[in-house]
Motif scaffolding. Structure first.
Motif, PDB file in Angstrom:
ATOM      1  N   SER A  76       0.655  -1.325   0.146  1.00  0.00           N
ATOM      2  CA  SER A  76      -0.033  -0.026  -0.094  1.00  0.00           C
ATOM      3  C   SER A  76       0.949   1.162   0.048  1.00  0.00           C
ATOM      4  CB  SER A  76      -0.924  -0.181   1.339  1.00  0.00           C
ATOM      5  OG  SER A  76      -0.218   0.240   2.294  1.00  0.00           O
ATOM      6  N   VAL A  77       0.246   2.473  -0.148  1.00  0.00           N
ATOM      7  CA  VAL A  77       1.083   3.703  -0.027  1.00  0.00           C
ATOM      8  C   VAL A  77       1.528   3.819   1.467  1.00  0.00           C
ATOM      9  CG1 VAL A  77       0.508   6.016  -0.002  1.00  0.00           C
ATOM     10  CG2 VAL A  77      -0.421   4.812  -1.758  1.00  0.00           C
ATOM     11  N   TRP A  78       0.913   3.293   2.170  1.00  0.00           N
ATOM     12  CA  TRP A  78       1.448   3.384   3.749  1.00  0.00           C
ATOM     13  C   TRP A  78       2.949   2.416   3.709  1.00  0.00           C
ATOM     14  CZ3 TRP A  78       0.908   7.013   6.872  1.00  0.00           C
ATOM     15  CH2 TRP A  78      -0.424   7.767   6.741  1.00  0.00           C
ATOM     16  N   THR A  79       2.722   1.258   3.099  1.00  0.00           N
ATOM     17  CA  THR A  79       4.143   0.323   3.061  1.00  0.00           C
ATOM     18  C   THR A  79       5.161   0.863   2.272  1.00  0.00           C
ATOM     19  OG1 THR A  79       2.442  -1.471   2.690  1.00  0.00           O
ATOM     20  CG2 THR A  79       4.671  -1.897   2.297  1.00  0.00           C
ATOM     21  N   LEU A 106       5.419   4.323   2.274  1.00  0.00           N
ATOM     22  CA  LEU A 106       6.048   5.478   2.979  1.00  0.00           C
ATOM     23  C   LEU A 106       6.964   5.004   4.022  1.00  0.00           C
ATOM     24  CD1 LEU A 106       2.908   7.820   3.060  1.00  0.00           C
ATOM     25  CD2 LEU A 106       4.933   8.104   1.720  1.00  0.00           C
ATOM     26  N   THR A 107       6.317   3.972   4.788  1.00  0.00           N
ATOM     27  CA  THR A 107       7.015   3.092   5.976  1.00  0.00           C
ATOM     28  C   THR A 107       8.373   2.892   5.442  1.00  0.00           C
ATOM     29  OG1 THR A 107       4.903   2.410   6.778  1.00  0.00           O
ATOM     30  CG2 THR A 107       6.995   1.318   7.490  1.00  0.00           C
ATOM     31  N   ALA A 108       8.396   2.097   4.403  1.00  0.00           N
ATOM     32  CA  ALA A 108      10.060   1.737   3.746  1.00  0.00           C
ATOM     33  C   ALA A 108      10.671   2.869   3.488  1.00  0.00           C
ATOM     34  CB  ALA A 108       9.585   0.928   2.480  1.00  0.00           C
ATOM     35  N   LEU A 109      10.169   3.916   3.151  1.00  0.00           N
ATOM     36  CA  LEU A 109      10.985   5.156   2.768  1.00  0.00           C
ATOM     37  C   LEU A 109      11.404   5.752   4.035  1.00  0.00           C
ATOM     38  CD1 LEU A 109      11.862   7.311   0.735  1.00  0.00           C
ATOM     39  CD2 LEU A 109       9.568   8.568   1.483  1.00  0.00           C
ATOM     40  N   THR A 124      15.087  -3.637  -3.094  1.00  0.00           N
ATOM     41  CA  THR A 124      14.942  -4.648  -2.190  1.00  0.00           C
ATOM     42  C   THR A 124      13.483  -5.480  -2.417  1.00  0.00           C
ATOM     43  OG1 THR A 124      13.721  -3.274  -0.592  1.00  0.00           O
ATOM     44  CG2 THR A 124      16.228  -3.277  -0.369  1.00  0.00           C
ATOM     45  N   SER A 125      13.647  -6.896  -1.944  1.00  0.00           N
ATOM     46  CA  SER A 125      12.564  -7.674  -2.259  1.00  0.00           C
ATOM     47  C   SER A 125      11.342  -7.186  -1.550  1.00  0.00           C
ATOM     48  CB  SER A 125      13.105  -9.142  -1.611  1.00  0.00           C
ATOM     49  OG  SER A 125      11.923  -9.985  -1.380  1.00  0.00           O
ATOM     50  N   LEU A 126      10.290  -7.698  -2.048  1.00  0.00           N
ATOM     51  CA  LEU A 126       8.858  -7.189  -1.609  1.00  0.00           C
ATOM     52  C   LEU A 126       8.495  -7.969  -0.404  1.00  0.00           C
ATOM     53  CD1 LEU A 126       6.296  -6.818  -4.344  1.00  0.00           C
ATOM     54  CD2 LEU A 126       7.407  -5.207  -3.030  1.00  0.00           C
ATOM     55  N   ALA A 127       9.323  -8.943  -0.069  1.00  0.00           N
ATOM     56  CA  ALA A 127       9.029  -9.938   1.099  1.00  0.00           C
ATOM     57  C   ALA A 127       9.043  -9.214   2.408  1.00  0.00           C
ATOM     58  CB  ALA A 127       9.868 -11.145   1.267  1.00  0.00           C
ATOM     59  N   GLY A 128       9.934  -8.202   2.863  1.00  0.00           N
ATOM     60  CA  GLY A 128       9.979  -7.445   3.893  1.00  0.00           C
ATOM     61  C   GLY A 128       8.978  -6.298   3.795  1.00  0.00           C
ATOM     62  N   HIS A 129       8.335  -5.878   2.857  1.00  0.00           N
ATOM     63  CA  HIS A 129       7.637  -4.615   2.791  1.00  0.00           C
ATOM     64  C   HIS A 129       5.921  -4.923   2.447  1.00  0.00           C
ATOM     65  CE1 HIS A 129      11.051  -2.199   2.402  1.00  0.00           C
ATOM     66  NE2 HIS A 129      11.570  -2.993   1.490  1.00  0.00           N
ATOM     67  N   MET A 130       5.564  -6.268   1.782  1.00  0.00           N
ATOM     68  CA  MET A 130       3.973  -6.344   1.772  1.00  0.00           C
ATOM     69  C   MET A 130       3.642  -6.603   2.900  1.00  0.00           C
ATOM     70  SD  MET A 130       3.830  -9.800  -0.278  1.00  0.00           S
ATOM     71  CE  MET A 130       4.458 -11.487   0.328  1.00  0.00           C
ATOM     72  N   ASP A 131       2.226  -6.475   3.105  1.00  0.00           N
ATOM     73  CA  ASP A 131       1.288  -6.846   4.090  1.00  0.00           C
ATOM     74  C   ASP A 131       0.644  -8.179   3.812  1.00  0.00           C
ATOM     75  OD1 ASP A 131      -0.435  -6.973   6.231  1.00  0.00           O
ATOM     76  OD2 ASP A 131      -1.494  -5.092   5.851  1.00  0.00           O
ATOM     77  N   PRO A 132       0.908  -9.280   4.282  1.00  0.00           N
ATOM     78  CA  PRO A 132       0.414 -10.575   4.061  1.00  0.00           C
ATOM     79  C   PRO A 132      -1.073 -10.723   4.857  1.00  0.00           C
ATOM     80  CG  PRO A 132       2.025 -10.835   5.971  1.00  0.00           C
ATOM     81  CD  PRO A 132       2.005  -9.260   5.470  1.00  0.00           C
ATOM     82  N   ASP A 133      -1.569  -9.651   5.520  1.00  0.00           N
ATOM     83  CA  ASP A 133      -2.646  -9.862   6.309  1.00  0.00           C
ATOM     84  C   ASP A 133      -3.765  -9.132   5.514  1.00  0.00           C
ATOM     85  OD1 ASP A 133      -4.556 -10.554   8.235  1.00  0.00           O
ATOM     86  OD2 ASP A 133      -4.062  -8.548   9.573  1.00  0.00           O
ATOM     87  N   VAL A 134      -4.309  -9.586   4.504  1.00  0.00           N
ATOM     88  CA  VAL A 134      -5.188  -8.914   3.658  1.00  0.00           C
ATOM     89  C   VAL A 134      -6.600  -9.433   4.058  1.00  0.00           C
ATOM     90  CG1 VAL A 134      -5.760  -9.060   1.270  1.00  0.00           C
ATOM     91  CG2 VAL A 134      -3.698  -9.424   1.763  1.00  0.00           C
ATOM     92  N   PRO A 135      -7.713  -8.130   4.299  1.00  0.00           N
ATOM     93  CA  PRO A 135      -8.959  -8.265   4.568  1.00  0.00           C
ATOM     94  C   PRO A 135      -9.716  -8.734   3.044  1.00  0.00           C
ATOM     95  CG  PRO A 135      -8.333  -6.009   4.560  1.00  0.00           C
ATOM     96  CD  PRO A 135      -7.097  -6.663   4.296  1.00  0.00           C
ATOM     97  N   THR A 136     -10.332  -9.951   3.197  1.00  0.00           N
ATOM     98  CA  THR A 136     -10.886 -10.209   2.085  1.00  0.00           C
ATOM     99  C   THR A 136     -12.434 -10.501   2.415  1.00  0.00           C
ATOM    100  OG1 THR A 136     -10.650 -12.526   2.727  1.00  0.00           O
ATOM    101  CG2 THR A 136      -9.055 -11.692   1.195  1.00  0.00           C
TER     102      THR A 136
END
Length: 165
Positions: free
Chosen positions: A62-65, A67-70, A102-114
């Motif tokens: 997400s955009v928040w992801t 910004l957090t990485a930045l 860098t890889s997405l592994a450390g940046h993506m949110d795996p907890d997805v609301p479905t």
């Protein structure tokens, strides 16, 4: 009207995706490209493979992801604290390049609301409020059908509210 609308009615069937092997830079590019068509879009779905099954939702960037990485890997870079103003842009660009490759592994949110496509609007609203997210993914049998953004939900609910005045 509220109970007649379903997740299916609100969802967008066009959404940005990247493969789980992508870099953060590729996710940022995909997000920026999707925002040209839909400025309120703030997510990229990360798709991958589980066993022999392809096209499996692995997480969301997400955009928040971003910004957090930045913040974590660029703005906290010790080199940025000691550079002269004239060198700041070059140092910032270098730190950003390192961070985004860098890889997405450390940046993506795996907890997805479905949601399921048939979920009624009150269920959609409850999920958004309970999970405190500005997005949700609509899935059926493990297949992603679309996404719902908080702007979509608000548009639908506010239309009914205005009609009730």
């Amino acid at each position: 009207m509220l109970f007649r609308k379903r997740a299916w009615d609100l969802m967008r069937d066009e959404f940005a995706t990247v493969d789980e092997s992508a870099s953060l830079a590729e996710a940022v590019r995909a997000l920026r490209e999707s925002q040209k068509k839909t400025p309120e879009n703030n997510i990229v779905l990360v798709m991958g493979k589980t066993g022999s099954k392809e096209g499996v939702l692995k997480g969301v960037v997400s955009v928040w992801t971003v910004l957090t990485a930045l913040d974590e890997c660029v703005l906290r870079d010790p080199d940025l604290k000691v550079v002269k103003e004239s060198d700041f842009d070059k140092t910032f660009a270098r730190a950003s390049a390192v961070c985004t490759h860098t890889s997405l592994a450390g940046h993506m949110d795996p907890d997805v609301p479905t949601l399921k496509p048939n979920d009624p609007l009150p269920v959609v609203l409850e999920l958004f409020l309970r999970r405190k997210r500005g997005w949700a993914v609509v899935q059926e049998n493990g297949k992603v059908l679309g996404v719902i953004l908080v702007a979509d939900l608000y548009r639908e609910l506010s239309a009914d509210m205005v009609a009730a005045f």
